[in-house]
Motif scaffolding. Structure first.
Motif, short mmCIF file in Angstrom:
data_model
loop_
_atom_site.label_atom_id
_atom_site.label_comp_id
_atom_site.label_asym_id
_atom_site.label_seq_id
_atom_site.Cartn_x
_atom_site.Cartn_y
_atom_site.Cartn_z
N LEU A 1 0.82 -1.20 0.00
CA LEU A 1 0.00 0.00 0.00
C LEU A 1 0.86 1.26 0.00
CD1 LEU A 1 -3.03 -0.42 2.46
CD2 LEU A 1 -3.07 0.29 0.07
N LEU A 2 1.84 1.27 0.91
CA LEU A 2 2.72 2.43 1.02
C LEU A 2 3.42 2.68 -0.32
CD1 LEU A 2 4.34 1.95 4.54
CD2 LEU A 2 2.75 3.74 3.82
N ALA A 3 3.96 1.61 -0.89
CA ALA A 3 4.72 1.76 -2.14
C ALA A 3 3.82 2.27 -3.26
CB ALA A 3 5.35 0.42 -2.53
N GLY A 4 2.63 1.67 -3.37
CA GLY A 4 1.74 2.02 -4.47
C GLY A 4 1.16 3.40 -4.31
N TYR A 5 0.78 3.75 -3.10
CA TYR A 5 0.09 5.02 -2.92
C TYR A 5 1.05 6.20 -2.88
CZ TYR A 5 -3.35 8.37 -1.31
OH TYR A 5 -4.17 9.45 -1.23
N LEU A 6 2.16 6.03 -2.14
CA LEU A 6 3.07 7.16 -1.99
C LEU A 6 4.00 7.31 -3.20
CD1 LEU A 6 3.96 6.73 1.78
CD2 LEU A 6 2.30 8.26 0.75
N GLY A 7 4.40 6.19 -3.80
CA GLY A 7 5.27 6.26 -4.98
C GLY A 7 6.62 6.85 -4.64
N ILE B 1 10.18 5.86 -1.99
CA ILE B 1 9.72 4.75 -1.13
C ILE B 1 9.36 3.57 -2.00
CG2 ILE B 1 7.90 4.02 0.45
CD1 ILE B 1 7.79 6.75 1.59
N ASP B 2 8.59 3.85 -3.05
CA ASP B 2 8.20 2.81 -3.99
C ASP B 2 9.44 2.14 -4.59
OD1 ASP B 2 6.65 1.26 -5.66
OD2 ASP B 2 6.66 2.77 -7.27
N ALA B 3 10.36 2.99 -5.07
CA ALA B 3 11.55 2.45 -5.72
C ALA B 3 12.32 1.55 -4.75
CB ALA B 3 12.44 3.60 -6.21
N PHE B 4 12.51 2.06 -3.52
CA PHE B 4 13.27 1.30 -2.54
C PHE B 4 12.61 -0.04 -2.22
CE2 PHE B 4 13.81 0.16 1.95
CZ PHE B 4 15.17 -0.10 1.95
N LEU B 5 11.29 0.00 -1.94
CA LEU B 5 10.60 -1.22 -1.54
C LEU B 5 10.58 -2.26 -2.67
CD1 LEU B 5 7.65 0.21 0.57
CD2 LEU B 5 9.58 -1.16 1.37
N MET B 6 10.40 -1.75 -3.90
CA MET B 6 10.33 -2.70 -5.02
C MET B 6 11.69 -3.32 -5.32
SD MET B 6 7.31 -3.28 -5.71
CE MET B 6 6.77 -2.88 -4.06
N ARG B 7 12.76 -2.54 -5.12
CA ARG B 7 14.10 -3.13 -5.33
C ARG B 7 14.36 -4.20 -4.28
NH1 ARG B 7 13.11 -0.21 -8.75
NH2 ARG B 7 12.00 -2.13 -9.24
#
Lengths: 522, 303
Positions: free
Chosen positions: B115-121, B124-130
């Protein structure tokens, strides 16, 4: 036709040499070290003998002592024995074996870090006479000196000193020395590769001094902890020999056309030791006192064990229940000592109540899980038997590599131990196991720290006694005292079959080790 | 309760459930296993952990239908005289508990991070997805082995409940990634829809939007994933226990039982390892089939 012959010749030339014969074997655990004076472990000693040789050794067929690196020995006085050393013997690095090396090796075995002091028991000093002669002086006349020397192997003085291995590695610490992983002996095989717990390769020594009976060029050892996996490897033909097949698999091996089983009784007794030193046992619910110090408690634990059922079910008949601390082949053993305190749960409960532990107690209980036949299963079964008299043994099992240093640090309250007797003389067991902890080999595996002045006096007298009849009586008396005190709870003598391919030819020894000199593979 | 069940059976999903024999059978098996495991102390004929009741003389008895078998021990006994049926029921209880606990934890961690990654982008998104990419580049069992091994080495003398903690943690740490990925994807879609924008315009805080508006709309796929993941988690647990880094022998899970029994496979005492194996297959298969059915039932395109 000509072409055919030419082809045949070419094929013959290209064929690999027929004498490349590997011998692949396995057992549950790896040897603890290659330092020959660091850890007195039967498996290790047996494997060390392939690379390092002693002055004298047992003949595998007659079990009489025969000359190896010594050629002759004669007593000069009752406390002085002169050994002539074999000439023309070379270490694996090419240097000659001399009196200096022999003196050095025996002194190294007497070093304070050495775990082999029990074999140097009674030796006062070792002196070089000339390049090929040494004198061994004993404190008192010692009738089992030669038996002790069978386990004291020879290493090179120059090599050890150059490689910072002049002292044996201390097994209680984790520091390694050079000799832990590297070898330089005189034996029929040379260490080629050792990855602990994975693989060990020994190659035949082409310059060995004796005429070789063995036709094996390479010995490959792969320790496999799981009995089932070990068996699968033997059945599939991946390995040639298993030192410790699981009792449950023997019928299957006997039925297999390509395999055979060599039965034999091992000169080894399995028993439990108990901490009789601490005033309070760590991990126990009894505070301020140590229940194991009370002979009645020890007897209760003893009588609660149904050893016959363990031998029948857990060991499938591969164990001979005993009340003695030594096997029948050992001097000092008698039928009367062999008799156990009877299995009697009611009596055990009564003893516990008398001692003030009507509701039992909690106690730490440690066992190896890859050292003796079905060791872990035996301990689990005993845990259940003790539960019936209210004793909650908190069982923890460890592989031998961590287990033995752990009990040597006195960290276990109740522990399992097996004791083989390479000297075939009960003094070896008594000195290590029931003599109060002291210098030399005294009490070096008395890790429950049992101490009884009467026992110490008996052991000390035996060390000096030269009248063989009287000496045997003393040994028997000491063994009886152990049974009286229940310093240890004897369980059984191990019966140890070997499983192998039919093409392997070797001799079963009571000390459960392969005689590498006689090993043949067809 | 019954009314609610009837109501559910009358709904769309309920209809699809009633008309799918696979789902019915799978649910039945899962229910029986689950109830047996939940009420193990009452269901099992013996208590395999009560040492006082163990008799070594009863060791390695074959199942009751053999001549040497005994009616007291329906599926035979192991090398210590433990009743296999009871050990399997208690083992299933531990396996299920570990499996469910790690799935719940994975869902909580994965959904939150997704949720955090998708909503905030942004970063944060980049870090979590890596981080997810890194986790996905290892086989899950390897990571679990590593964590379980390190955990055991660090707390070698700790109480055995810690062994379960480490076990659950190691399965969780490898399991959360797929939830994070899925939830992030759905969140990216939902984030730009009108109702979210409307909420944002009226000044609702980001956290509240995520919780109240986005979360309910991305949970569907998570439900399906979680069901299937229960089966995976149970199997991972069994694998770790089989390798000796999972549940301790004093409170054996199905994997531990299979490992112990493995030593007796060559000598013909097959029941010590086969029955725990069968139980494991039953649980994993039924949960998997249920998950498959749920996926189909929730997918409008397959109706």
């Amino acid at each position: 036709m000509k072409i055919r012959i030419a082809l045949l010749c070419a094929a013959l030339l290209a064929a690999p040499p027929a004498f490349a014969k590997p011998f692949k074997w396995s057992s549950a655990s790896d040897i603890p070290t290659w330092d020959i004076h660091s850890q007195n472990n039967a498996l290790g000693n047996g494997v060390h003998a392939a690379v390092y040789e002693s002055l004298v050794y047992y003949n595998s067929n007659s079990f009489k002592i025969e000359a190896v690196l010594a050629t002759a020995w004669k007593p000069i006085s009752p406390t002085q024995m002169r050994f002539s050393l074999r000439t023309g013997v070379k270490f694996h690095d090419g240097s000659p074996f001399t009196a200096d090396d022999a003196v050095f090796s025996l002194q190294r075995a007497m070093h304070k870090n050495s775990n082999y002091a029990v074999y140097t028991q009674g030796i006062d000093r070792v002196v070089k006479v000339d390049a090929n002669t040494i004198d061994v002086f004993t404190k008192d006349p010692n009738p089992v000196l030669l038996n002790q020397l069978t386990e004291l192997r020879m290493m090179s003085k120059a090599w050890s000193e150059k490689n910072n291995s002049a002292a044996p590695m201390d097994i209680k610490t984790k520091e390694e020395n050079f000799a832990h992983r590297n070898t330089n002996g005189t034996g029929p095989f040379m260490l080629k590769e050792w990855q602990p717990d994975q693989k060990m390769v020994l190659a035949a020594n082409p310059n060995w001094w004796a005429k070789k009976d063995a036709n094996v060029t390479e010995i490959i050892y792969t320790p496999v902890k799981s009995a089932a996996t070990r068996m699968a490897a033997l059945l599939s033909g991946e390995i040639d020999f298993v030192l410790d097949p699981s009792p449950q698999d023997l019928d299957r091996i006997r039925a297999n056309r390509d395999l055979k089983v060599l039965d034999g009784v091992e000169n080894r007794t399995i028993f439990f030791g108990m901490d009789q030193f601490r005033d309070e046992l760590p991990g126990s619910n009894i505070k301020g006192k140590n229940p194991l110090k009370d002979q009645r408690v020890r007897k209760a634990l003893y009588q609660a064990i149904d050893i016959n059922t363990i031998a029948r079910v857990t060991l499938r008949g591969l164990g001979q229940p005993t009340g003695a601390l030594v096997a029948p082949q050992v001097t000092g053993w008698t039928e009367a000592i062999h008799k156990r305190h009877p299995y009697d749960v009611a009596a055990a409960q009564k003893l516990l109540a008398e001692a003030g532990y009507k509701d039992g107690f909690e106690v730490d209980f440690a066992c190896p899980n890859n050292r003796y036949i079905n060791d872990e299963q035996i301990c689990q079964a005993v845990t259940a038997m003790w539960a019936k008299i209210g004793v909650k043994a908190k069982l923890r099992t460890q592989p031998l590599a961590t287990y033995f240093p752990m009990i040597q640090r006195y960290e276990a309250s109740i522990y399992m131990l097996g004791w083989g007797v390479p000297t075939f003389d009960a003094l070896y067991s008594l000195q290590s196991l029931v003599r109060s902890v002291g210098v030399g080999g005294d009490g070096n595996y008395n890790v429950g720290r049992y101490s009884n002045p009467q026992m110490d006096a008996l052991v000390e007298r035996t060390k000096k006694e030269t009248d063989l009849k009287l000496r045997t009586d003393l040994l028997t008396k000491a063994l009886a005292l152990q049974n009286e005190d229940i310093a240890h709870i004897p369980l059984h003598n191990q019966v140890i079959p070997w499983a192998m391919k039919k093409k392997v030819d070797l001799v079963h020894r009571a000390d459960n080790r392969i005689d590498w000199r006689l090993l043949k593979v067809q | 309760m019954i009314a609610a069940l009837r109501h559910w059976l009358d709904s769309d999903i309920g209809y699809s459930f009633r008309s799918s024999p696979t789902a019915l059978v799978a649910a039945l098996i899962a229910l029986v296993c689950g109830i047996a495991a939940l009420f193990a102390p009452w269901v099992a004929p013996h208590n395999p952990f009560d040492l006082v009741t163990l008799e070594l003389a009863n060791a390695r008895l074959p199942p009751a239908w053999y001549a040497e078998g005994s009616k007291t021990f329906l599926l035979g006994t192991d090398d210590q005289g433990r009743d296999i049926l009871s050990a399997v029921i208690y083992g299933a209880r531990i396996s299920l508990a570990v499996g469910l606990a790690s799935v719940v934890l994975s869902v909580v961690v994965g959904v939150t991070l997704g949720l955090l990654a998708g909503y905030l982008g942004g970063w944060i998104d980049a870090f979590l997805m890596r981080l997810c990419d890194v986790m996905l580049s290892f086989p899950a069992i390897l990571v679990a082995l590593l964590i379980a091994g390190v955990g055991r080495a660090m707390f070698s003398n700790a109480h055995e409940t810690l062994a379960f903690g480490v076990l659950i943690l190691s399965i969780t740490l490898t399991g959360w990634v797929q939830y994070a990925r899925t939830v992030r994807g759905s969140t990216l879609v939902e984030r730009n829809k009108e109702y979210v924008q409307a909420a944002r315009v009226t000044g609702v805080s980001s956290l509240r939007i995520m919780r109240r508006h986005v979360l309910p709309n991305v949970l569907g796929p998570v439900l399906v994933l979680a069901t299937i993941h229960v089966a995976t988690a149970i199997i991972t647990e069994a694998t770790l226990s089989f390798l000796g880094v999972g549940a301790p022998p004093t409170s054996p899970s199905l994997g531990t039982l299979i490992r112990i029994g493995n030593d007796y496979l060559f000598s013909g005492e097959w029941w010590i390892t086969i029955f725990p194996g069968v139980m494991l297959v039953l649980i994993a298969l039924s949960v998997n089939l249920l998950g498959d059915w749920l996926r189909d039932a929730l997918n409008p395109r397959l109706r």
